[in-house]
Design a protein around this motif. Sequence first.
Motif, PDB file in Angstrom:
ATOM      1  N   TRP A   1       0.795  -1.283   0.292  1.00 55.79           N
ATOM      2  CA  TRP A   1       0.353  -0.254   0.062  1.00 55.79           C
ATOM      3  C   TRP A   1       1.038   0.502   0.473  1.00 55.79           C
ATOM      4  CZ3 TRP A   1      -1.416  -4.222   1.307  1.00 55.79           C
ATOM      5  CH2 TRP A   1      -2.907  -4.875   1.143  1.00 55.79           C
ATOM      6  N   SER A   2       0.955   2.228  -0.706  1.00 61.57           N
ATOM      7  CA  SER A   2       1.835   3.565  -1.008  1.00 61.57           C
ATOM      8  C   SER A   2       1.096   4.053  -1.538  1.00 61.57           C
ATOM      9  CB  SER A   2       2.374   2.969  -2.163  1.00 61.57           C
ATOM     10  OG  SER A   2       3.533   3.888  -2.730  1.00 61.57           O
TER      11      SER A   2
ATOM     12  N   VAL B   1       5.247  -8.613  -6.627  1.00 68.70           N
ATOM     13  CA  VAL B   1       4.998  -7.631  -5.660  1.00 68.70           C
ATOM     14  C   VAL B   1       3.359  -6.650  -6.715  1.00 68.70           C
ATOM     15  CG1 VAL B   1       5.795  -5.499  -5.472  1.00 68.70           C
ATOM     16  CG2 VAL B   1       7.413  -7.687  -5.441  1.00 68.70           C
ATOM     17  N   THR B   2       2.608  -6.716  -5.564  1.00 69.59           N
ATOM     18  CA  THR B   2       1.280  -6.233  -5.989  1.00 69.59           C
ATOM     19  C   THR B   2       1.024  -4.115  -5.279  1.00 69.59           C
ATOM     20  OG1 THR B   2       0.134  -7.873  -6.660  1.00 69.59           O
ATOM     21  CG2 THR B   2      -1.136  -6.033  -6.611  1.00 69.59           C
ATOM     22  N   TRP B   3       0.442  -3.341  -5.967  1.00 67.85           N
ATOM     23  CA  TRP B   3       0.336  -2.812  -5.488  1.00 67.85           C
ATOM     24  C   TRP B   3      -0.854  -1.894  -5.478  1.00 67.85           C
ATOM     25  CZ3 TRP B   3       5.066   0.056  -4.175  1.00 67.85           C
ATOM     26  CH2 TRP B   3       6.005  -0.051  -4.511  1.00 67.85           C
ATOM     27  N   HIS B   4      -0.992  -1.313  -4.087  1.00 63.34           N
ATOM     28  CA  HIS B   4      -2.827  -0.624  -4.204  1.00 63.34           C
ATOM     29  C   HIS B   4      -2.758   0.211  -3.336  1.00 63.34           C
ATOM     30  CE1 HIS B   4      -3.870  -5.046  -3.535  1.00 63.34           C
ATOM     31  NE2 HIS B   4      -2.902  -5.494  -3.053  1.00 63.34           N
TER      32      HIS B   4
ATOM     33  N   ASP C   1      -8.665  -0.639  -2.449  1.00 65.15           N
ATOM     34  CA  ASP C   1      -8.010  -1.718  -1.597  1.00 65.15           C
ATOM     35  C   ASP C   1      -7.668  -0.312  -0.203  1.00 65.15           C
ATOM     36  OD1 ASP C   1      -6.468  -2.416  -3.797  1.00 65.15           O
ATOM     37  OD2 ASP C   1      -6.033  -0.377  -5.075  1.00 65.15           O
ATOM     38  N   ILE C   2      -8.053   1.310  -0.259  1.00 65.92           N
ATOM     39  CA  ILE C   2      -8.245   2.211   0.805  1.00 65.92           C
ATOM     40  C   ILE C   2      -9.137   1.113   2.132  1.00 65.92           C
ATOM     41  CG2 ILE C   2      -9.312   3.689   1.834  1.00 65.92           C
ATOM     42  CD1 ILE C   2      -8.076   5.036  -0.908  1.00 65.92           C
ATOM     43  N   ARG C   3     -10.205   0.466   1.622  1.00 68.67           N
ATOM     44  CA  ARG C   3     -10.854  -0.334   2.569  1.00 68.67           C
ATOM     45  C   ARG C   3     -10.227  -1.323   3.084  1.00 68.67           C
ATOM     46  NH1 ARG C   3     -15.186   0.191  -0.067  1.00 68.67           N
ATOM     47  NH2 ARG C   3     -14.690  -2.212  -1.161  1.00 68.67           N
ATOM     48  N   ARG C   4      -9.058  -2.174   2.363  1.00 65.68           N
ATOM     49  CA  ARG C   4      -9.188  -3.266   2.941  1.00 65.68           C
ATOM     50  C   ARG C   4      -7.478  -2.301   3.296  1.00 65.68           C
ATOM     51  NH1 ARG C   4      -8.060  -8.063   5.023  1.00 65.68           N
ATOM     52  NH2 ARG C   4      -6.539  -9.280   3.912  1.00 65.68           N
TER      53      ARG C   4
END
Length: 211
Positions: free
Chosen positions: A8-9, A36-39, A168-171
């Motif tokens: 998360w970034s 690598v997965t970006w959120h 993403d933000i909710r996670r």
Amino acid sequence: MSISIDVWSDVVCPWCYIGKRRLETALGRFDHDVTVTWHSFQLDPTIPAGTREPVHEMLAKKIGAPASQVRAMTHQVTQLAEAEGLSYDLGHAISVNTRDAHRVAHLAGRHGLGTEMHEALLKAHLSDAAVVDDPDTLVRLATAVGVPADEAADVVAGTEYGAEVDADIRRARQLGISGVPFFLINQKYGISGAQPADAFLNALQKVHAEA
């Protein structure tokens, strides 16, 4: 076995770029497959869309500090960035709402270019003082990493991928993430902040040994 890292970034976060480089250093010393997965994460989602303000002025207001203290803070993070091979220009950087940038990053992710897009956005804001809510800038950055120009333009002009940003933000909230960067290895081990490369490498070796 393959190891996954979810990150998360925010694309205007100076510590996130440093953390990205340190993670990459660790991955270069780790002899196993890692995905690598970006959120998405927004440091300040309350910034009204279209509002632009020099980062130094924004920080002075946010923390209630004099300009001299803000300059000292940004100088310190700039020096840390230099140690990772990054060149920051925070004195000219412009604070914006990053939602549109994150929507474009999700489009790039659909094309398998999520990491490249995140790199381009971080560099644009932190090193090149580009305005990363500007539609033309977003389309230019997206096409430079290989996203079809027409798709990028359509996303920038609309609301597509907004639901993915929100998810993403909710996670992140569900995981208790209150700041970025945050790294989640194999959905089990969390690393908060731009930790040294050795910390990432040790965590990766531990996960691999356990598996």
